[in-house]
Design an enzyme around this catalytic site. Structure first.
Site, PDB file in Angstrom:
ATOM      1  N   HIS A  33      -3.983 -47.513 -56.617  1.00  0.00           N
ATOM      2  CA  HIS A  33      -5.073 -46.608 -56.222  1.00  0.00           C
ATOM      3  C   HIS A  33      -6.350 -47.408 -55.951  1.00  0.00           C
ATOM      4  O   HIS A  33      -7.052 -47.174 -54.965  1.00  0.00           O
ATOM      5  CB  HIS A  33      -5.395 -45.616 -57.341  1.00  0.00           C
ATOM      6  CG  HIS A  33      -4.272 -44.707 -57.728  1.00  0.00           C
ATOM      7  ND1 HIS A  33      -3.620 -44.796 -58.943  1.00  0.00           N
ATOM      8  CD2 HIS A  33      -3.701 -43.675 -57.071  1.00  0.00           C
ATOM      9  CE1 HIS A  33      -2.701 -43.855 -59.012  1.00  0.00           C
ATOM     10  NE2 HIS A  33      -2.723 -43.162 -57.890  1.00  0.00           N
ATOM     11  N   SER A 181       2.070 -44.223 -61.590  1.00  0.00           N
ATOM     12  CA  SER A 181       1.624 -43.621 -62.854  1.00  0.00           C
ATOM     13  C   SER A 181       2.826 -43.277 -63.727  1.00  0.00           C
ATOM     14  O   SER A 181       2.729 -43.250 -64.950  1.00  0.00           O
ATOM     15  CB  SER A 181       0.827 -42.349 -62.576  1.00  0.00           C
ATOM     16  OG  SER A 181      -0.284 -42.669 -61.778  1.00  0.00           O
TER      17      SER A 181
END
Ligand code: PAF
Length: 282
Positions: A33, A181
């Site tokens: 990210h 994640s």
């Protein structure tokens, strides 16, 4: 950096910005990210990141409830990289039951869509809402979610949305595992094994580069190799980059062919996704 939770406040803050580059996320940020947020700076004078775990894109038996929510740590990581973080509560995005949805293209029911019905409809719907709220000039999405990126590009093109979609390269751990994640769901033993998915795709890529054109057989062999190590394989597929349709082994089509090998498989309770691109240029 400002953290904003309402649409009204966000619109007031962004009203006078010249160019906005936007990175939508579900939070629990990792280097993948952050890399997109850094890259966003090249596409706009104001960088906005959103953090919103979108209930609409999770199936009833999926991990919506246990999806890691780490807003404070995420904001600390974004400090100095983003100008604005938009972190709305669910009732800001869905003040009433959502009854209007984006109908994604047919490819949304293949690959990940085959086992996650409704996932891409929920994803495309929230992405369209976020693009309408933020009104960015450019929006950045990781290539790790290759099918998602493809569907977003189709939506933006076919709905004439005035935004440039930029795909960011997958960021990997030192051993090659694509950052996600969901990697934190892996036990220590599973974490060691997890890179085998990427190695399998790389093996396929090498075989194609060395002339292998029986894609069906390549796929079957990869599934067998993964299953032999206790992976529950969802799919391994050699597709065209342009339309995500199955790659054709016909020799005449091979010049300048851009392929992508995509896979999804479950290790223990964790579903992992990965892909590698293969460019055959004569
Ligand atoms: O890739 C994600 O994190 C999500 O699917 C997205 C694009 C933020 C939409 O919820």
């Amino acid at each position: 950096m400002q953290v904003i939770s309402t649409i009204a406040e966000l619109r007031a803050r962004l009203g006078n910005e010249r160019t906005i580059a936007f990175v939508p996320t579900m939070g629990n940020l990792h280097e993948g990210h952050l890399n997109l947020v850094r890259q966003a700076r090249e596409h706009g004078s104001c960088v906005v990141a959103s953090i919103f775990v979108n209930p609409l894109q999770f199936g009833p038996s999926e991990d919506f409830d246990r999806y890691p929510r780490t807003l404070e740590a995420d904001c600390a990581q974004l400090h100095g990289l983003a100008d604005v973080v938009f972190a709305p509560p669910a009732n800001e995005i869905y003040p009433a039951q959502q009854t209007v949805f984006v109908e994604p293209p047919p490819i949304a029911s293949e690959l990940c869509g085959a086992t996650r019905p409704g996932h891409f409809r929920g994803m495309a719907t929230v992405v369209l809402k976020l693009l309408n709220i933020v009104q960015p000039h450019a929006a950045l999405f990781g290539k790790k979610d290759y099918q998602q990126l493809h569907i977003i590009r189709r939506m933006v093109s076919e709905l004439n949305l005035p935004v440039r979609i930029v795909g960011g390269e997958t960021v990997r751990a030192a051993d090659g595992l694509a950052l996600s994640s969901r990697n934190q769901y892996l036990s220590a033993g599973e974490r060691g094994e997890a890179v085998f998915l990427y190695r399998t795709l790389q093996g396929m890529r090498q075989a194609i580069l060395q002339g292998e054109r029986d894609f069906e057989r390549l796929q079957e062999r990869a599934v067998e190799a993964l299953a032999a190590r206790d992976w529950l394989v969802d799919y391994v597929a050699v597709r065209n980059q342009s339309d995500l349709q199955p790659a054709s082994p016909v020799k005449d089509d091979l010049a300048q062919r851009e392929l992508v090998i995509l896979a999804a498989a479950q290790l223990g309770n964790t579903r992992l996704l990965d892909n590698v691109e293969v460019c055959l240029v004569d």
